[in-house]
Design a protein around this motif. Structure first.
Motif, PDB file in Angstrom:
ATOM      1  N   UNK A  70       0.667  -1.648   0.327  1.00 45.82           N
ATOM      2  CA  UNK A  70      -0.554   0.149   0.203  1.00 45.82           C
ATOM      3  C   UNK A  70       1.117   1.376  -0.088  1.00 45.82           C
ATOM      4  N   UNK A  71       2.070   0.919   0.549  1.00 52.47           N
ATOM      5  CA  UNK A  71       2.781   2.029   0.762  1.00 52.47           C
ATOM      6  C   UNK A  71       3.672   2.349  -0.760  1.00 52.47           C
ATOM      7  N   UNK A  72       4.036   1.354  -1.437  1.00 53.80           N
ATOM      8  CA  UNK A  72       4.378   1.681  -2.834  1.00 53.80           C
ATOM      9  C   UNK A  72       3.187   2.627  -3.656  1.00 53.80           C
ATOM     10  N   UNK A  73       2.410   1.609  -3.377  1.00 54.03           N
ATOM     11  CA  UNK A  73       1.033   2.114  -4.236  1.00 54.03           C
ATOM     12  C   UNK A  73       1.146   4.364  -3.916  1.00 54.03           C
ATOM     13  N   UNK A  74       0.592   4.011  -2.854  1.00 59.27           N
ATOM     14  CA  UNK A  74       0.395   5.282  -2.702  1.00 59.27           C
ATOM     15  C   UNK A  74       2.156   6.526  -3.089  1.00 59.27           C
ATOM     16  N   UNK A  75       3.501   6.253  -3.062  1.00 58.93           N
ATOM     17  CA  UNK A  75       4.666   6.502  -3.686  1.00 58.93           C
ATOM     18  C   UNK A  75       4.285   6.827  -4.736  1.00 58.93           C
ATOM     19  N   UNK A  76       3.693   5.985  -5.944  1.00 59.24           N
ATOM     20  CA  UNK A  76       3.481   5.907  -7.457  1.00 59.24           C
ATOM     21  C   UNK A  76       2.342   6.539  -7.587  1.00 59.24           C
ATOM     22  N   UNK A  77       1.157   7.263  -6.675  1.00 60.87           N
ATOM     23  CA  UNK A  77       0.392   7.235  -7.047  1.00 60.87           C
ATOM     24  C   UNK A  77       0.072   8.950  -7.337  1.00 60.87           C
ATOM     25  N   UNK A  78      -0.635   9.775  -8.411  1.00 61.26           N
ATOM     26  CA  UNK A  78      -0.891  10.910  -9.549  1.00 61.26           C
ATOM     27  C   UNK A  78      -1.259  11.965  -8.174  1.00 61.26           C
ATOM     28  N   UNK A  79      -0.126  12.799  -7.641  1.00 62.45           N
ATOM     29  CA  UNK A  79       0.199  14.073  -6.866  1.00 62.45           C
ATOM     30  C   UNK A  79       0.570  13.805  -5.380  1.00 62.45           C
ATOM     31  N   UNK A  80       1.465  12.588  -5.076  1.00 64.16           N
ATOM     32  CA  UNK A  80       1.554  12.346  -4.157  1.00 64.16           C
ATOM     33  C   UNK A  80       3.478  13.362  -3.980  1.00 64.16           C
ATOM     34  N   UNK A  81       3.485  13.645  -2.411  1.00 64.95           N
ATOM     35  CA  UNK A  81       4.500  14.181  -2.449  1.00 64.95           C
ATOM     36  C   UNK A  81       5.576  13.418  -1.736  1.00 64.95           C
ATOM     37  N   UNK A  82       4.918  12.751  -0.461  1.00 55.55           N
ATOM     38  CA  UNK A  82       5.527  12.716   0.865  1.00 55.55           C
ATOM     39  C   UNK A  82       4.876  12.168   1.775  1.00 55.55           C
ATOM     40  N   UNK A  83       5.080  11.027   2.355  1.00 57.04           N
ATOM     41  CA  UNK A  83       4.329  10.411   3.107  1.00 57.04           C
ATOM     42  C   UNK A  83       5.846   9.905   4.766  1.00 57.04           C
ATOM     43  N   UNK A  84       5.170   9.732   6.470  1.00 60.44           N
ATOM     44  CA  UNK A  84       6.009  10.156   7.239  1.00 60.44           C
ATOM     45  C   UNK A  84       6.915   8.642   6.614  1.00 60.44           C
ATOM     46  N   UNK A  85       7.694   8.197   7.381  1.00 64.80           N
ATOM     47  CA  UNK A  85       8.682   6.689   8.040  1.00 64.80           C
ATOM     48  C   UNK A  85       9.600   6.778   9.128  1.00 64.80           C
ATOM     49  N   UNK A  86       9.378   5.679   9.412  1.00 66.50           N
ATOM     50  CA  UNK A  86      10.038   5.899  10.640  1.00 66.50           C
ATOM     51  C   UNK A  86      12.191   4.894  10.096  1.00 66.50           C
ATOM     52  N   UNK A  87      11.978   4.208  11.342  1.00 65.29           N
ATOM     53  CA  UNK A  87      12.907   2.916  10.392  1.00 65.29           C
ATOM     54  C   UNK A  87      12.941   2.193   9.869  1.00 65.29           C
ATOM     55  N   UNK A  88      12.310   1.886   9.604  1.00 58.82           N
ATOM     56  CA  UNK A  88      11.629   0.486   8.039  1.00 58.82           C
ATOM     57  C   UNK A  88      11.069   1.660   6.990  1.00 58.82           C
ATOM     58  N   UNK A  89      10.336   1.348   5.748  1.00 59.16           N
ATOM     59  CA  UNK A  89       9.148   1.543   4.639  1.00 59.16           C
ATOM     60  C   UNK A  89       7.979   2.230   5.512  1.00 59.16           C
ATOM     61  N   UNK A  90       7.943   1.847   7.101  1.00 59.52           N
ATOM     62  CA  UNK A  90       6.921   2.220   7.473  1.00 59.52           C
ATOM     63  C   UNK A  90       6.784   3.353   8.325  1.00 59.52           C
ATOM     64  N   UNK A  91       5.965   3.933   9.166  1.00 58.46           N
ATOM     65  CA  UNK A  91       5.888   4.700  10.377  1.00 58.46           C
ATOM     66  C   UNK A  91       5.212   3.825  11.520  1.00 58.46           C
ATOM     67  N   UNK A  92       5.083   2.871  11.804  1.00 60.26           N
ATOM     68  CA  UNK A  92       5.195   1.728  12.946  1.00 60.26           C
ATOM     69  C   UNK A  92       6.073   1.571  13.608  1.00 60.26           C
ATOM     70  N   UNK A  93       7.149   2.464  14.260  1.00 61.46           N
ATOM     71  CA  UNK A  93       7.904   2.826  15.320  1.00 61.46           C
ATOM     72  C   UNK A  93       7.781   3.982  15.291  1.00 61.46           C
ATOM     73  N   UNK A  94       6.530   4.654  15.097  1.00 63.53           N
ATOM     74  CA  UNK A  94       6.733   6.259  15.360  1.00 63.53           C
ATOM     75  C   UNK A  94       5.361   6.782  16.624  1.00 63.53           C
TER      76      UNK A  94
END
Length: 162
Positions: free
Chosen positions: A33-57
């Motif tokens: 789902x994060x890769x889908x967001x990253x490749x979506x039209x109009x996407x600019x940025x998303x929060x990430x922690x130590x990995x490729x997601x924000x579950x550790x924040x």
């Protein structure tokens, strides 16, 4: 080029720790789902922690089950298309399996182009929305406000996820 972009925060309280088997399907879908967001039209940025997601924040040091995600998009239409008209919807429809029900779990607000919002900023926007309801400071898809340099508000995004 727009001089303002749309920031969003989505918060939730897991029903169990991220490492619990109850949350495994959620975690298994994060990269896709994060890769889908990253490749979506109009996407600019998303929060990430130590990995490729924000579950550790941890947005709340007193509650280790609280989780969040944040992102910035070119427009409410771009974010709405990702949220409600992509495969993200399939995962979002299952949120009750992984997250406790919350009255208020997201907020939208305009940021100057190039600004990356902080977790503290996002959490403050959720609190503003909780206290005041939708305003130009923090709003929802259903009750949008225009960017500071816009002539009129964007149309509401009235898609539903369930």
């Amino acid at each position: 080029m727009n001089s303002f972009h749309l920031a969003e925060i989505n918060i939730g309280r897991f029903r169990a720790p991220v490492s619990d088997p109850m949350i495994a399907d959620f975690v298994a879908n994060l990269d896709r789902i994060n890769a889908l967001a990253d490749g979506s039209p109009g996407f600019i940025w998303r929060l990430t922690g130590e990995g490729n997601n924000a579950t550790d924040i941890q947005p709340d040091a007193n509650d280790p089950l609280m989780a969040l995600n944040m992102s910035v998009w070119e427009s409410s239409q771009a974010l709405g298309a990702f949220v409600y008209r992509s495969d993200h919807l399939t995962v979002m429809r299952r949120r009750a399996e992984w997250f406790e029900k919350m009255e208020l779990y997201m907020a939208l607000w305009w940021v100057p182009a190039g600004h990356i919002p902080t977790v503290e900023e996002g959490m403050a926007k959720v609190e503003t929305l909780r206290r005041m309801g939708p305003t130009a400071e923090a709003f929802t898809f259903r009750d949008p406000f225009p960017a500071p340099d816009a002539i009129e508000a964007p149309q509401p995004v009235l898609d539903e996820c369930a």
